[in-house]
Design a protein around this motif. Structure first.
Motif, short mmCIF file in Angstrom:
data_model
loop_
_atom_site.label_atom_id
_atom_site.label_comp_id
_atom_site.label_asym_id
_atom_site.label_seq_id
_atom_site.Cartn_x
_atom_site.Cartn_y
_atom_site.Cartn_z
N LYS A 553 13.05 12.29 16.17
CA LYS A 553 12.48 10.62 16.83
C LYS A 553 12.66 9.58 14.98
CE LYS A 553 10.43 11.03 21.13
NZ LYS A 553 9.33 10.52 22.33
N ASP A 554 12.77 8.29 15.79
CA ASP A 554 12.66 7.40 14.09
C ASP A 554 11.13 7.91 13.00
OD1 ASP A 554 14.03 4.61 16.39
OD2 ASP A 554 14.84 6.11 15.17
N VAL A 555 11.69 7.16 12.33
CA VAL A 555 10.68 7.93 10.68
C VAL A 555 9.53 6.79 11.28
CG1 VAL A 555 10.59 7.81 8.75
CG2 VAL A 555 12.17 8.85 9.10
N LEU A 556 8.24 7.15 11.44
CA LEU A 556 7.14 5.83 11.24
C LEU A 556 7.11 5.32 9.91
CD1 LEU A 556 5.01 8.19 13.18
CD2 LEU A 556 6.64 5.70 13.82
N PRO A 557 6.76 4.39 10.34
CA PRO A 557 6.91 3.13 9.13
C PRO A 557 4.85 4.14 8.04
CG PRO A 557 5.68 1.82 10.57
CD PRO A 557 7.18 3.12 11.62
N TYR A 558 5.23 4.47 6.90
CA TYR A 558 4.08 4.50 6.33
C TYR A 558 3.65 4.47 4.63
CZ TYR A 558 5.85 9.14 4.67
OH TYR A 558 7.35 9.72 3.75
N ILE A 559 2.22 4.08 4.54
CA ILE A 559 1.82 3.71 2.72
C ILE A 559 2.16 4.55 1.81
CG2 ILE A 559 1.51 2.17 1.41
CD1 ILE A 559 1.24 -0.22 3.74
N LYS A 560 2.34 5.36 0.97
CA LYS A 560 1.10 6.14 0.24
C LYS A 560 0.66 5.40 -0.86
CE LYS A 560 2.18 10.37 1.92
NZ LYS A 560 0.56 11.63 2.24
N ILE A 561 -0.63 5.47 -1.29
CA ILE A 561 -0.83 4.27 -2.18
C ILE A 561 -1.81 5.26 -3.30
CG2 ILE A 561 -2.51 2.53 -2.79
CD1 ILE A 561 -2.45 1.49 0.01
N TRP A 562 -1.24 4.97 -4.64
CA TRP A 562 -2.40 5.83 -5.75
C TRP A 562 -3.23 4.69 -6.56
CZ3 TRP A 562 -3.77 10.33 -7.59
CH2 TRP A 562 -4.37 10.55 -8.43
N LEU A 563 -4.38 5.23 -6.32
CA LEU A 563 -5.76 4.67 -6.75
C LEU A 563 -5.61 4.72 -7.82
CD1 LEU A 563 -7.47 4.59 -3.24
CD2 LEU A 563 -6.65 2.49 -4.72
N GLU A 593 -5.13 9.27 -4.04
CA GLU A 593 -3.88 9.23 -2.98
C GLU A 593 -4.76 8.42 -1.53
OE1 GLU A 593 -0.41 11.18 -1.06
OE2 GLU A 593 -1.09 12.01 -2.98
N VAL A 594 -4.13 7.61 -0.89
CA VAL A 594 -4.48 7.17 0.16
C VAL A 594 -2.85 7.33 1.22
CG1 VAL A 594 -5.55 5.08 1.86
CG2 VAL A 594 -6.74 6.03 -0.29
N THR A 595 -3.42 7.66 2.43
CA THR A 595 -1.99 7.09 3.72
C THR A 595 -2.77 5.85 4.60
OG1 THR A 595 -1.72 9.28 2.72
CG2 THR A 595 -0.74 8.74 4.36
N LEU A 596 -1.48 5.54 4.33
CA LEU A 596 -1.80 4.43 5.45
C LEU A 596 -0.95 4.94 6.63
CD1 LEU A 596 -3.33 0.97 3.22
CD2 LEU A 596 -4.44 3.00 4.78
N ILE A 597 -1.15 4.42 7.80
CA ILE A 597 -0.11 4.84 8.94
C ILE A 597 0.23 3.21 9.56
CG2 ILE A 597 -0.22 6.81 8.95
CD1 ILE A 597 -2.12 6.26 11.61
N PHE A 598 1.39 2.89 9.86
CA PHE A 598 1.60 1.42 11.42
C PHE A 598 1.78 1.45 11.76
CE2 PHE A 598 3.82 -2.54 11.38
CZ PHE A 598 2.99 -3.51 10.77
N GLU A 599 0.64 1.79 12.88
CA GLU A 599 0.41 1.98 14.81
C GLU A 599 0.11 0.50 14.96
OE1 GLU A 599 -2.93 4.56 15.69
OE2 GLU A 599 -0.80 6.21 15.21
N LYS A 600 0.87 0.11 16.18
CA LYS A 600 0.58 -1.51 16.71
C LYS A 600 0.56 -2.47 15.70
CE LYS A 600 -1.73 0.73 20.85
NZ LYS A 600 -2.59 1.10 21.00
N GLN A 601 1.36 -2.50 14.70
CA GLN A 601 1.20 -3.79 14.09
C GLN A 601 0.18 -3.78 12.95
OE1 GLN A 601 4.44 -5.79 13.15
NE2 GLN A 601 4.85 -3.98 14.43
N LYS A 602 -0.87 -2.34 13.02
CA LYS A 602 -1.38 -2.67 12.15
C LYS A 602 -1.61 -1.40 10.84
CE LYS A 602 -6.62 -3.39 12.18
NZ LYS A 602 -8.02 -3.57 13.67
N TRP A 603 -2.18 -1.69 10.06
CA TRP A 603 -2.33 -0.40 8.88
C TRP A 603 -3.78 -0.17 9.90
CZ3 TRP A 603 1.55 1.62 6.95
CH2 TRP A 603 2.68 0.55 6.44
N LYS A 604 -4.20 1.29 9.25
CA LYS A 604 -5.10 2.34 9.13
C LYS A 604 -5.58 3.45 8.81
CE LYS A 604 -4.77 4.59 13.93
NZ LYS A 604 -5.72 5.65 14.90
#
Length: 608
Positions: A553-563, A593-604
Motif C-alpha cells: 500500500k502506501d509507504v508509512l512515514p518513519y524516521i531514522k536517527i543517528w545518535l 541508530e534509533v527508528t521512530l514510526i508515526f502512528e495516529k499522529q504520534k511518534w514512537k
C-alpha cells in the motif's frame, strides 16, 4: 623473529628426505628463470608425461616466510595452455592466493606437494580440461595479445549476437557500447566532447562512432580453439551459427569496414560456469587499409559479395585483447548485485548539494542509481572543503554543476543533470521533481522544505526524504515523508517564535552553537566530515529500502536517527535532551541508530 634460511632448510631437508628430495645449489637457484628464489628442492615424482618422469621444484622466494612456496615443473617442459593450471616457466597454480596455512608447522609442505602431484595427474589424464573453459580468461592471456586499451559498456545480459557502437581515440583507446547514444553520454560525462553549443565540432567527434559486433558464443573456447586469422574466426561462426551464418558473417564484415582505425575491434562473449567472460579481438587491418598499394575493397565500388569478402579477408591476422568492463551490471557489483536493476529504474532528485546531500547521492550512484538530477543555486566556497566530497578545484563554481561533473567523470555510465537555480521558480527543476520517484532534500532550509511539501501535496509527488543534522552533527535525522503524511512537520514547530526548530531534539546546549563570521548575516554550524558519515549511510540505506522493499500500500512515514558519541557531545558542552529521554529512552553512551514510526499522529520508537 623469523627463522634464518639455514635453519629452515635443515628442517625441510629432514621433512622431504623420505621423498628423495634434493636441495638445489645456489648456482641452480641463480639460473632459474621462474622466480628470484632464495632456496629450493627438486623432487622426482611418480608421474610420467611425454614419456619422461615428471620433476618438480619446490621454491621459497620470501625470506620472511609470509608466502607459500612455489611449485614449478622442471621436466619435461610444459607450455602454458598445454594443460590446465600451468603458468609460464612451468609454474603450477595449486592453491588459490587466499589459501591459509600454519607456517609454523612445515607439514603443510607435504600437503602442498601431495595436492600438486594430484593436480598434475588429473590434468595429464584430461580430467581438468573443462577448467580451460571455467577459467577462460587466464588462458586467453597467453594468446598473442594486442595492448590496445579497450572498454566495454555493453549489456552482457542481452543474450544475442548484435551490432554495437565503437569509438576510438589515442587517449581513450577503444570504447564499445550498445548504442552511439551510450558512447555520447559517456564522453560527455568524461568532459571529452565539445559542448552542444559547438555543433559542428561536436558532430565531427560523433561521426567517429562506427559499427562493430558483439559475438555471443555458445561454446567457450579452449586454447586449441583460439583463432589466429579471420578465416578461422569465420569457420567458428559457421559452426556456431549454422542457420544464421550469413547474417552473423555480414555483421563481422561491417565491423571490418571501420574507417577511423587501421585495427578494427570486435567483442566476443562466453557464459562460463564462473560467470561472463568478455574478450576483444583485434584485426590487423580494415578493408580500406592499403598493404602493398592494395586494399581489400579494391575492384568493388558500392558493395562486395560476402563470399568474396570472406575470401579476401581470410589471411587477416587477429590478436586477442583484454577488456575493461564498465557496464552497469559490473560496476554495481561485478554481476552479483541483482538489486541494481530495480534501483536503476528509478529517478532520484537531490535538492541541496551540500556536505550532507553530495555524499549521499554518491553512495546511491554506487548502489545502482543511474538517473540523477542535482538542484542547488549556491556556489562552492573554500570553507566547504572540510566536509564536502568536492575539493578546492571546485571553488567558485555552482555546487550542482561541480558535483555533476565530478560524479559524471567517476561514473560515466549514468545520466546526471545539474540545475543551478532555486527550484521553486524554475520550470525545468519543477518538472524534474514531479517526474522523480524519490526526492531527497538536504537543504536544511525551512522555507524550501515547506515549499516542497506544498508541491508534494498539490502535484502528488513521490516520497520525499529529508536529511539534516542537529548542532555539531552529534545527531542526524532521516525523515521519510510520503504524500500527505505530515511526518516532517509533526516533529517541528510550524508557527510561533520557534518555527522551523525541532520540538524534541536529541541534544540540548546551554549556549548558542551557531558560529558568527565577520560578514552581514554570516554564520555557520561547526562540524567536520566524519560526524556526517553515519547520517549519510543511513540516508542512502533508507532510500534503497524504499526502492527495493516498497509497501504493497502506501509507504508509512518513519524516521531514522543517528545518535553520536556522548563523550563528544559532553566535550562540546551539550547533553542528551531530557524531553527526548522521557519520550524515547536514554541514548546512554550514544553511537546508536534509533527508528521512530508515526502512528495516529504520534511518534514512537520501533524496536527491531
Amino acid at each position: 623473529m623469523h627463522k634464518v634460511p639455514s635453519a629452515i632448510c635443515n628442517e625441510i631437508d629432514l621433512l622431504l628426505s623420505p621423498y628423495g628430495a634434493r636441495r638445489l645449489s645456489s648456482k641452480e637457484i641463480a639460473n632459474l628463470i621462474t622466480q628470484s628464489a632464495l632456496f629450493g628442492w627438486q623432487i622426482t615424482t611418480s608421474l610420467v608425461y611425454k614419456n619422461e618422469p615428471v620433476v618438480i621444484n619446490l621454491l621459497f622466494c620470501d625470506k620472511s616466510e609470509s608466502q607459500i612456496p612455489i611449485i614449478a615443473v622442471a621436466a619435461p617442459e610444459i607450455e602454458p595452455c598445454e594443460i590446465p593450471h600451468i603458468e609460464e616457466h612451468g609454474r603450477l597454480c595449486v592453491w588459490p592466493s587466499r589459501y591459509i596455512v600454519d607456517k609454523k608447522n612445515n607439514s603443510y609442505i607435504l600437503e602442498l606437494l601431495s595436492d600438486a602431484e594430484a593436480l598434475l595427474k588429473e590434468a595429464f589424464d584430461g580430467n581438468l580440461d573443462t577448467h580451460f573453459e571455467d577459467e577462460f580468461q587466464s588462458y586467453w592471456a597467453y594468446h598473442p595479445q594486442c595492448t590496445k586499451k579497450t572498454l566495454s559498456l555493453c549489456d552482457l545480459e542481452r543474450t544475442s549476437t548484435r551490432l554495437i557502437a565503437t569509438f576510438e581515440s589515442k587517449k581513450l583507446g577503444v570504447i564499445m557500447a550498445d548504442s552511439s547514444a551510450q558512447i555520447e553520454n559517456w564522453l560527455d560525462n568524461q568532459g571529452l566532447l565539445p559542448t552542444h553549443s559547438k555543433k559542428k565540432i561536436r558532430r565531427q567527434f560523433l561521426n567517429r562512432i562506427e559499427k562493430s559486433v558483439l559475438l555471443q558464443l555458445k561454446h567457450t573456447w579452449r586454447p586449441t580453439d583460439f583463432p589466429n586469422t579471420a578465416k578461422e574466426l569465420f569457420s567458428i561462426i559457421k559452426k556456431e551459427f549454422a542457420d544464421q551464418y550469413f547474417e552473423i558473417a555480414t555483421m563481422l564484415a561491417i565491423s571490418l569496414t571501420k574507417k577511423t582505425s587501421e585495427i578494427p575491434t570486435i567483442l566476443v562473449q562466453f557464459n562460463t560456469s564462473n560467470g561472463v567472460a568478455l574478450i576483444a579481438i583485434h584485426f590487423s587491418r580494415s578493408i580500406f587499409r592499403r598493404v602493398n598499394r592494395r586494399a581489400i575493397i579494391d575492384g568493388f565500388r558500392n558493395e562486395m559479395p560476402l563470399s568474396h569478402f570472406i575470401e579476401r579477408t581470410s589471411t587477416i591476422k587477429i590478436t586477442g585483447g583484454a577488456i575493461n568492463r564498465a557496464d552497469k551490471n559490473w560496476l554495481a557489483g561485478r554481476d552479483s548485485n541483482p538489486s541494481h536493476k530495480i534501483v536503476g529504474q528509478h529517478r532520484i532528485v537531490l535538492i541541496g548539494c551540500g556536505s550532507v546531500g553530495a555524499a549521499i547521492i554518491r553512495l546511491l550512484i554506487q548502489s545502482g542509481f543511474t538517473d540523477v538530477v542535482l538542484i542547488d543555486f549556491d556556489k562552492y566556497g573554500t570553507e566547504n572543503s572540510s566536509r564536502h566530497i568536492l575539493g578546492l578545484d571546485s571553488f567558485d563554481t555552482y555546487k550542482a554543476t561541480a558535483l555533476a561533473n565530478k560524479l559524471g567523470r567517476e561514473f560515466p555510465h549514468i545520466s546526471i543533470n545539474a540545475i543551478n537555480k532555486q527550484w521553486q521558480g524554475d520550470a525545468i527543476a519543477r518538472t524534474s521533481i514531479s517526474r522523480a520517484d524519490i526526492i531527497l532534500s538536504c537543504t536544511g532550509d525551512w522555507q524550501s522544505d515547506q515549499s516542497l511539501l506544498q508541491f508534494q501535496s498539490e502535484e502528488e509527488l513521490g516520497v520525499i526524504v529529508f536529511a539534516f543534522v542537529e548542532a555539531h552533527a552529534i545527531a542526524g535525522h532521516v525523515i521519510v515523508n510520503p504524500p500527505n503524511s505530515n511526518a516532517f512537520n509533526s516533529i517541528h514547530y510550524v508557527n510561533g517564535n520557534k518555527i522551523g526548530t525541532l520540538i524534541t531534539p536529541c541534544t540540548t546546549w546551554p549556549h548558542e552553537t551557531i558560529q558568527k563570521i565577520p560578514a552581514c548575516a554570516g554564520e555557520f554550524q561547526p562540524y567536520g566530515a566524519i560526524p556526517l558519515t553515519h547520517l549519510q549511510a543511513i540516508a542512502a540505506k533508507t532510500i534503497l529500502s524504499l526502492v527495493l522493499n516498497p509497501s504493497e500500500k502506501d509507504v508509512l512515514p518513519y524516521i531514522k536517527i543517528w545518535l553520536g558519541d556522548r563523550s563528544e557531545l559532553e566535550k562540546l558542552g551539550g547533553h542528551w535532551n531530557h524531553n527526548w529521554i522521557s519520550s524515547f529512552g536514554d541514548p546512554g553512551f550514544g553511537n546508536k541508530e534509533v527508528t521512530l514510526i508515526f502512528e495516529k499522529q504520534k511518534w514512537k520508537e520501533k524496536y527491531v
